[in-house]
Scaffold this motif. Structure first.
Motif, PDB file in Angstrom:
ATOM      1  N   VAL A   1       0.833  -1.206   0.000  1.00  0.00           N
ATOM      2  CA  VAL A   1       0.000   0.000   0.000  1.00  0.00           C
ATOM      3  C   VAL A   1       0.867   1.256   0.000  1.00  0.00           C
ATOM      4  N   ALA A   2       1.986   1.210   0.764  1.00  0.00           N
ATOM      5  CA  ALA A   2       2.845   2.398   0.872  1.00  0.00           C
ATOM      6  C   ALA A   2       3.936   2.436  -0.197  1.00  0.00           C
ATOM      7  N   ALA A   3       4.152   1.336  -0.915  1.00  0.00           N
ATOM      8  CA  ALA A   3       5.257   1.259  -1.883  1.00  0.00           C
ATOM      9  C   ALA A   3       5.210   2.327  -2.974  1.00  0.00           C
ATOM     10  N   PRO A   4       4.028   2.721  -3.485  1.00  0.00           N
ATOM     11  CA  PRO A   4       4.023   3.752  -4.545  1.00  0.00           C
ATOM     12  C   PRO A   4       4.717   5.047  -4.138  1.00  0.00           C
ATOM     13  N   PHE A   5       4.688   5.415  -2.856  1.00  0.00           N
ATOM     14  CA  PHE A   5       5.342   6.654  -2.429  1.00  0.00           C
ATOM     15  C   PHE A   5       6.866   6.533  -2.571  1.00  0.00           C
ATOM     16  N   ALA A   6       7.426   5.383  -2.126  1.00  0.00           N
ATOM     17  CA  ALA A   6       8.867   5.169  -2.278  1.00  0.00           C
ATOM     18  C   ALA A   6       9.237   5.039  -3.747  1.00  0.00           C
ATOM     19  N   PHE A   7       8.352   4.394  -4.522  1.00  0.00           N
ATOM     20  CA  PHE A   7       8.597   4.234  -5.956  1.00  0.00           C
ATOM     21  C   PHE A   7       8.645   5.597  -6.649  1.00  0.00           C
ATOM     22  N   ALA A   8       7.732   6.493  -6.268  1.00  0.00           N
ATOM     23  CA  ALA A   8       7.697   7.827  -6.879  1.00  0.00           C
ATOM     24  C   ALA A   8       8.945   8.629  -6.540  1.00  0.00           C
ATOM     25  N   ILE A   9       9.515   8.394  -5.356  1.00  0.00           N
ATOM     26  CA  ILE A   9      10.725   9.131  -4.959  1.00  0.00           C
ATOM     27  C   ILE A   9      11.932   8.694  -5.771  1.00  0.00           C
ATOM     28  N   GLY A  10      12.033   7.373  -6.030  1.00  0.00           N
ATOM     29  CA  GLY A  10      13.259   6.879  -6.639  1.00  0.00           C
ATOM     30  C   GLY A  10      13.222   6.618  -8.123  1.00  0.00           C
ATOM     31  N   ILE A  11      12.036   6.643  -8.738  1.00  0.00           N
ATOM     32  CA  ILE A  11      11.930   6.207 -10.130  1.00  0.00           C
ATOM     33  C   ILE A  11      12.641   7.143 -11.110  1.00  0.00           C
ATOM     34  N   PHE A  12      12.900   8.387 -10.718  1.00  0.00           N
ATOM     35  CA  PHE A  12      13.562   9.315 -11.638  1.00  0.00           C
ATOM     36  C   PHE A  12      15.090   9.164 -11.615  1.00  0.00           C
ATOM     37  N   ASN A  13      15.613   8.459 -10.625  1.00  0.00           N
ATOM     38  CA  ASN A  13      17.067   8.287 -10.540  1.00  0.00           C
ATOM     39  C   ASN A  13      17.667   7.649 -11.791  1.00  0.00           C
ATOM     40  N   PRO A  14      17.076   6.565 -12.331  1.00  0.00           N
ATOM     41  CA  PRO A  14      17.674   5.960 -13.538  1.00  0.00           C
ATOM     42  C   PRO A  14      17.722   6.902 -14.738  1.00  0.00           C
ATOM     43  N   PHE A  15      16.839   7.915 -14.772  1.00  0.00           N
ATOM     44  CA  PHE A  15      16.816   8.828 -15.922  1.00  0.00           C
ATOM     45  C   PHE A  15      17.860   9.941 -15.788  1.00  0.00           C
ATOM     46  N   PHE A  16      18.183  10.313 -14.556  1.00  0.00           N
ATOM     47  CA  PHE A  16      19.123  11.422 -14.348  1.00  0.00           C
ATOM     48  C   PHE A  16      20.548  10.948 -14.084  1.00  0.00           C
ATOM     49  N   ASP A  17      20.699   9.755 -13.540  1.00  0.00           N
ATOM     50  CA  ASP A  17      22.034   9.243 -13.238  1.00  0.00           C
ATOM     51  C   ASP A  17      22.311   8.040 -14.132  1.00  0.00           C
ATOM     52  N   ARG A  18      22.933   8.292 -15.277  1.00  0.00           N
ATOM     53  CA  ARG A  18      23.209   7.217 -16.232  1.00  0.00           C
ATOM     54  C   ARG A  18      24.660   6.764 -16.187  1.00  0.00           C
ATOM     55  N   ALA A  19      25.433   7.273 -15.253  1.00  0.00           N
ATOM     56  CA  ALA A  19      26.844   6.874 -15.162  1.00  0.00           C
ATOM     57  C   ALA A  19      26.949   5.408 -14.756  1.00  0.00           C
ATOM     58  N   PRO A  20      27.901   4.666 -15.331  1.00  0.00           N
ATOM     59  CA  PRO A  20      28.055   3.245 -14.961  1.00  0.00           C
ATOM     60  C   PRO A  20      28.360   3.112 -13.472  1.00  0.00           C
TER      61      PRO A  20
END
Length: 267
Positions: free
Chosen positions: A79-98
């Protein structure tokens, strides 16, 4: 399954009334251990993953020793997972360094940090839920006050928890009334749901005021009185110091990496 059945607010109070060695521990020992656990988990670098895995031992032990249904904790996490998902889901788009190479597969730092956020969420929220389920909110409030938290914050926390039941009860009444009037068909339009939310707020506030007036009429003076005063005993010290030693060891060394090295025979 409806959202109310997933949340199951009252189920946590039922579990807190069980009689297990974990339930009999002083609330202060469990609260301090859980706060230290959350602090240790949150102190790792943003991309850390493997060193976090040994910390799953703490919530697992609480769930096992407290005879807490794992699916109950899992449903609340979902139930609470969408909030954590919304916080972290943009990281893969902004941090593409290996960030990590597994053979020919290269994982970016954004995906590592996103995975780390979800792991921290599962660890900290899971441990907090297990703590509530094996202690109960009123014993936790008493323990927090005896640790040193100001009484006003403890009372506010307990009122917040109590009024969740008020809102859930009023909400279930309104949903049942709506189903009877619409013969089970869901109404369309945002105005209907907006009106429902407004009425739910007004009805909950009115009922909460009546509850407070009834408490004052029965002598409530701002102090939450428990039925018994617990004493910090040897078992509480063993629980607290044992887990603190484990948290320090898991924070200092990468226990998962050391165990993996032993398994593959790495020197």
């Amino acid at each position: 399954m409806r959202l109310a059945q997933w949340i199951e607010i009252g189920r946590m109070d039922e579990l807190a009334r069980l009689d297990t060695p974990l339930h009999r521990l002083d609330a202060r020992a469990k609260i301090v251990a859980t706060i230290a656990f959350i602090g240790a988990v949150m102190s790792f670098p943003p991309r850390e993953i493997s060193a976090l895995t040994p910390f799953f031992l703490y919530p697992f032990v609480l769930i096992f020793m407290g005879r807490i249904p794992p699916l109950l904790i899992l449903r609340k996490l979902l139930v609470a997972a969408p909030f954590a998902f919304a916080i972290g889901i943009f990281n893969p788009f902004f941090d593409r360094a290996p960030g990590l190479a597994i053979g020919s597969l290269v994982v970016s730092g954004g995906w590592l940090s996103f995975t780390s956020i979800m792991l921290r969420f599962a660890l900290t929220v899971g441990a907090a839920l297990a703590l509530v389920a094996c202690t109960g909110m009123y014993r936790m409030g008493e323990g927090l006050e005896r640790i040193g938290l100001p009484r006003i914050f403890v009372v506010q926390l307990l009122f917040l928890y109590r009024y969740l039941f008020v809102i859930a009860d009023e909400g279930s009444r309104m949903v049942r009334s709506l189903e009877m009037r619409t013969c089970g068909f869901a109404p369309s339009g945002c105005r209907v749901y907006g009106s429902l939310v407004g009425h739910l707020l007004l009805r909950s506030m009115a009922r909460a005021e009546r509850i407070y007036c009834a408490m004052v009429a029965r002598g409530f003076s701002g102090e939450i009185r428990g039925l018994r005063k617990t004493v910090f005993q040897q078992a509480d010290w063993v629980f607290l110091l044992g887990w603190m030693a484990f948290f320090i060891a898991a924070r200092t060394w990468n226990l998962a990496g050391m165990l993996g090295g032993l398994v593959i025979g790495e020197k």
